[in-house]
Write an enzyme that holds these catalytic residues in place. Sequence first.
Site, PDB file in Angstrom:
ATOM      1  N   LYS A  15       0.841  -1.193   0.000  1.00  0.00           N
ATOM      2  CA  LYS A  15       0.000   0.000   0.000  1.00  0.00           C
ATOM      3  C   LYS A  15       0.883   1.253   0.000  1.00  0.00           C
ATOM      4  CE  LYS A  15      -4.041  -2.106   0.471  1.00  0.00           C
ATOM      5  NZ  LYS A  15      -5.145  -1.980  -0.504  1.00  0.00           N
ATOM      6  N   ASP A  53      -0.197  -0.589  -4.450  1.00  0.00           N
ATOM      7  CA  ASP A  53      -1.634  -0.303  -4.475  1.00  0.00           C
ATOM      8  C   ASP A  53      -1.864   1.056  -3.821  1.00  0.00           C
ATOM      9  OD1 ASP A  53      -4.376  -0.230  -4.369  1.00  0.00           O
ATOM     10  OD2 ASP A  53      -4.611  -2.074  -3.217  1.00  0.00           O
ATOM     11  N   GLU A  73      -1.626  -0.687  -8.778  1.00  0.00           N
ATOM     12  CA  GLU A  73      -3.073  -0.878  -8.634  1.00  0.00           C
ATOM     13  C   GLU A  73      -3.752   0.415  -8.185  1.00  0.00           C
ATOM     14  OE1 GLU A  73      -5.898  -3.769  -5.919  1.00  0.00           O
ATOM     15  OE2 GLU A  73      -4.182  -4.651  -6.966  1.00  0.00           O
ATOM     16  N   LYS A 109     -12.745  -9.111  -7.276  1.00  0.00           N
ATOM     17  CA  LYS A 109     -12.937  -9.544  -5.897  1.00  0.00           C
ATOM     18  C   LYS A 109     -14.205 -10.395  -5.813  1.00  0.00           C
ATOM     19  CE  LYS A 109     -10.315  -6.086  -3.393  1.00  0.00           C
ATOM     20  NZ  LYS A 109      -9.405  -5.790  -4.502  1.00  0.00           N
TER      21      LYS A 109
END
Length: 349
Positions: free
Chosen positions: A147, A172, A196, A245
């Site tokens: 992240k 991400d 991402e 997802k």
Amino acid sequence: MSRFLHLVELGIPLHHRFSNSRTAISERRVVLAGITEDGITGWGEAAPYPGYTPETVEDVWEALAARGAGVSRGSRSEIPATASAALEQARTDLAGRRAGIPLWSYLGGTGRPTMACAAIGLEVSPDRLAARVERMVQAGARQVKIKIEPGRDVDHLRAVRERFPGLTVAADANGSYRPGDPALAALDDLGLAYLEQPLPAVDLEGHAGLRRRRVTPICLDEPATTAEAVERIIQQEAADLVSLKPGILGPAPTLSAIEMLSSAGVGVKIGGLVETSVGRAHALALASRPSVSYTDIVPPKWLLAADPSPHAWEVMDGLLYPFDERGLEVRTGEAPVSRYVRRTAEFDL
């Protein structure tokens, strides 16, 4: 035919606080949904994520309890996505059990392993991030998705790159950048597997432009909430890779999206929502489809203090193997997971 709906809400602590650019969590709250028909039970998991899904655990519980009680709540579209996905997962697991085959086989997978990829939250310093990555590598991960946000990006990722030159690294951003941010150009020099969701979910045009200017492959996940939304991503050429997802889409729409992306030559990733073994087993089964390139799945106990399933998650040489068992086994009445049960309910269907 006797039919029941079982609901179990869990609140399980994480080993480490998990942060992204929007929120931080220290506990994972989810709702397990089991559908029993004539003594056979299939399981699914509703895992709404704070700051990511619009619904909360309370919304999910209310919707599933209303469904179990036979209370009309209007159209299917009004049911929270994660609640709808959990019910579809439970029906899918039940159908696989009845057919006597593993979940991956029922969903058209190959049973092949996928590379274990650890999602790692924001860290305050490059050194602390590298230390977190090292723990995951020692546990068996060969890929990490880190992240990032403005100010905690290039230097952090460079530290990981220098310390683990052979590791597959992705980033991400959870939509925290804007198209002209200079950090996006600097990230191109780090050899990332993909970046991402660099821009907000609504900005498909911006992502398409970013693809034309940048070397790093662009992955989108937040706009991919329905099969129709995935089709829009394809039409606008907004991504090199789309992270699906199953905990939001549900099994059938995920399969449809995989086929659309494959036909369009767009890469496929299967992503998770920091679920327990229930949700992750569904994701892992879908990840064994031939056209899936990436996941961000690791064994739940790498992240969670307890897990409701006794299934063994095998990681060998960095590879994660789907379950060969016929159906998902869930035990919430036994320690240590029993201490994390917040409420339960059962309804005749």
